[in-house]
Structure formats: structure tokens, C-alpha cells
Design an enzyme around this catalytic site. Structure first.
Site, mmCIF file in Angstrom:
data_model
loop_
_atom_site.group_PDB
_atom_site.id
_atom_site.type_symbol
_atom_site.label_atom_id
_atom_site.label_comp_id
_atom_site.label_asym_id
_atom_site.label_seq_id
_atom_site.Cartn_x
_atom_site.Cartn_y
_atom_site.Cartn_z
ATOM 1 N N GLU A 94 -11.604 -0.148 -3.272
ATOM 2 C CA GLU A 94 -11.595 -1.583 -3.541
ATOM 3 C C GLU A 94 -12.937 -2.257 -3.228
ATOM 4 O O GLU A 94 -13.132 -3.426 -3.572
ATOM 5 C CB GLU A 94 -10.467 -2.247 -2.736
ATOM 6 C CG GLU A 94 -9.081 -1.861 -3.273
ATOM 7 C CD GLU A 94 -7.945 -2.447 -2.463
ATOM 8 O OE1 GLU A 94 -8.174 -2.830 -1.301
ATOM 9 O OE2 GLU A 94 -6.817 -2.507 -2.987
ATOM 10 N N GLU A 125 -3.616 19.079 6.100
ATOM 11 C CA GLU A 125 -3.890 18.216 7.252
ATOM 12 C C GLU A 125 -4.101 19.011 8.539
ATOM 13 O O GLU A 125 -4.599 18.484 9.531
ATOM 14 C CB GLU A 125 -2.783 17.192 7.450
ATOM 15 C CG GLU A 125 -1.497 17.733 8.037
ATOM 16 C CD GLU A 125 -0.538 16.599 8.426
ATOM 17 O OE1 GLU A 125 -0.025 16.658 9.552
ATOM 18 O OE2 GLU A 125 -0.319 15.685 7.616
#
Length: 311
Positions: A94, A125
Site C-alpha cells: 500500500e 514458518e
């Protein structure tokens, strides 16, 4: 032969984490009405801002470090897995349309790569090595900042990213939702937003995810304010890539200058649609090329460029 993980030890570790705590008072939540569950969930969410507020001095210190390095050309890199990784990628994505930053300046890396944005990547992960490899691909420098994001504060990918980045001389931030986390301990700036046990046991996309989003909003937004990407509370570096943003660009110029529509159109035409430059031509009484030079000399800070135009 691959050794089996010791799930007993891992289970014991998880049971010590606030984010994984079981709340027996909610064990009949599935028997409540939809409205009752919604009220419960909303009540939980209202506690998050206070948890963030408790960490504001630490957040501000991290932002000052990030902004100082970005002003020298450094990058802001988010690293995380699952929900935490997705939030980092979201925040990074963004920045270009909001602040007209080059996509390489704010980067999100997620365990498992882009596919992990929509699909769980098994084992990603748990890999310290994968985090190191992902960061090595970016060729970190001492002017970069790496923000490891993990609700538990123990995720190997996030902790590994911070530890590896620190060895490369980069500034490091560890954002977690548990106190005394390995992630915060590994980082130059540890931020622990303790929001308490989740409505659904261990579902850290809820309060923990909300807290992480709020902090990431602060890290990027306030850094961009420090870098001169705004004029007051106006997004003067907005990139007008669609009709809505083109209309917003004109509104920003109007709010900053009070100029007429005709004057705004002339200013934007003279500055190739650059909002900050257009404001400077109007308020500073300079032409497009002069506005560009003044802004370059002031490293993009509109207030400084306006002062120079008046001098």
C-alpha cells in the site's frame, strides 16, 4: 532418517503463550446467538488500542530509526509467516499508491513466498534458513530495517529474519503479541503488544492480527510523514493511478492552496500531474522546473521547499 519433532515440548511451550491461552468461560460460545457472539467479539476488539498505546514510546523509537535510515536510501522490510507475513506484505504493497514510493523501498517477505499469501505452505514458518535466504536475495545493507512480525514471538522464520538481518548490520524491529518473546529479544527494537487470549483459542488473526495491523500502519505512515511524504495531513505524494486518485489529487491541491479549478489544472499540467510540485508552483509562485529543483534540494520536504521559494 528424519527425526520426529517433539510435540510434547512444543505443546508445553505453546501453553506458556498468552496468545494460545484457553478461555473456559467461552467454551459454550457456539451455543450463543449470532448477535451475542458479535457483541463478545466486538468487546474483545475494543481492548486492542490500549495494548498498542502501552507500546507507543517503543514504537516511536523504532520509527525514528527507520526514518533515519530510509532518508539515507535504506529500505523497510517486513518478514513474517502466515497472518503476520500477509499483514507485512499488505502494508508494503500500500505504500507505492499512497506515498509514491518505489516498490523496492518498502518490501514484504513471507515464509513460503507469494503463494503463501493465499495458501498455507507446509513447514515454511519453521525455517530460519529460509528467512536468511529470502533476505540475502535483497542484499541487505546497514541502511535497511527488517521488521520481524510474529504474534507468538517464537516463529523461527521471523526470529531468524531478525537475527540474520542484525548480523548484516541492518536495524531490526521485533513485533509480537507476547511478553518476553524471543523475537523482541533478538531485535534492536522489541515491541510486544500483549492483547491477551483470543476469542477462539490460538486464532491470532483476531486481536493479535488487529494489533499488528495498527502497529504496521504506524511504522509506515509515520515514517513517511518524517520523510516529507505529506504536507500536514495531506497525502501530497499520492500516485494518481486511477480516476478516484486523480480526483483525490485535485482535491488535495485545492485543500492545500485554495486555488480555483482552472489554476489547479494548469499547475498539474505544468508538473506532469505531481501533486506536491503543483502545490509548490501555486503557493511558491514558481514554474514547474523550479518546483522540481526546489523539492529535490529539500529532499522532497514541501515545507522546506516553500521556505526556499520565499527566500
Amino acid at each position: 532418517m528424519t527425526s520426529m519433532p517433539n510435540y510434547g515440548d512444543l505443546r508445553a511451550e505453546l501453553e506458556t503463550l498468552t496468545t494460545e491461552a484457553f478461555r473456559p468461560e467461552l467454551s459454550d460460545i457456539d451455543r450463543l446467538s449470532t448477535l451475542e457472539i458479535a457483541r463478545l467479539m466486538n468487546g474483545e476488539d475494543t481492548t486492542v488500542p490500549a495494548a498498542v498505546a502501552a507500546q507507543l514510546p517503543l514504537i516511536a523509537a523504532a520509527i525514528d530509526g527507520i526514518a533515519e535510515r530510509m532518508a539515507r536510501g535504506g529500505r523497510l522490510v517486513y518478514a513474517g509467516a502466515s497472518t503476520a507475513g500477509r499483514l507485512g506484505v499488505l502494508d508494503a504493497s500500500e505504500c507505492p499508491p499512497t506515498f509514491n514510493t518505489d516498490p523496492s523501498r518498502v518490501v514484504g517477505v513471507i515464509a513460503g513466498g507469494p503463494t503463501a499469501m493465499v495458501t498455507s505452505i507446509e513447514g515454511a514458518e519453521d525455517s530460519w534458513e529460509l528467512a536468511a535466504a529470502d533476505l540475502d536475495a535483497l542484499a541487505l545493507t546497514a541502511d535497511d530495517t527488517v521488521v520481524g512480525v510474529s504474534a507468538s514471538g517464537r516463529t523461527p522464520y521471523a526470529v531468524g529474519a531478525v537475527e540474520h538481518a542484525r548480523k548484516q548490520g541492518a536495524l531490526t524491529v521485533g513485533l509480537s503479541c507476547n511478553a518476553h518473546s524471543a523475537l523482541a529479544s533478538a531485535a534492536d527494537h522489541g515491541i510486544e503488544v500483549v492483547v491477551g487470549p483470543e476469542l477462539l483459542t490460538g486464532s491470532t488473526r483476531l486481536k493479535s492480527g488487529t494489533a499488528q495491523k495498527l502497529v504496521l500502519n504506524m511504522l509506515s505512515t509515520i515514517t513517511m510523514i518524517r520523510l516529507g511524504k505529506t504536507y500536514g495531513n495531506l497525502m501530497v505524494d499520492v500516485r494518481a493511478s486511477n480516476e478516484k486518485l486523480r480526483a483525490r489529487s485535485r482535491r488535495i491541491v485545492a485543500l492545500a492552496t485554495g486555488a480555483s479549478d482552472e489554476e489547479i489544472e494548469r499547475a498539474l499540467a505544468a508538473t506532469d500531474g505531481e501533486v506536491k510540485n503543483a502545490i509548490l508552483t501555486i503557493l511558491g509562485g514558481v514554474d514547474g522546473p523550479t518546483a522540481a529543483r526546489l523539492l529535490e534540494d529539500s529532499e522532497g520536504h514541501l515545507r522546506a521547499a516553500l521556505a526556499a521559494s520565499a527566500g
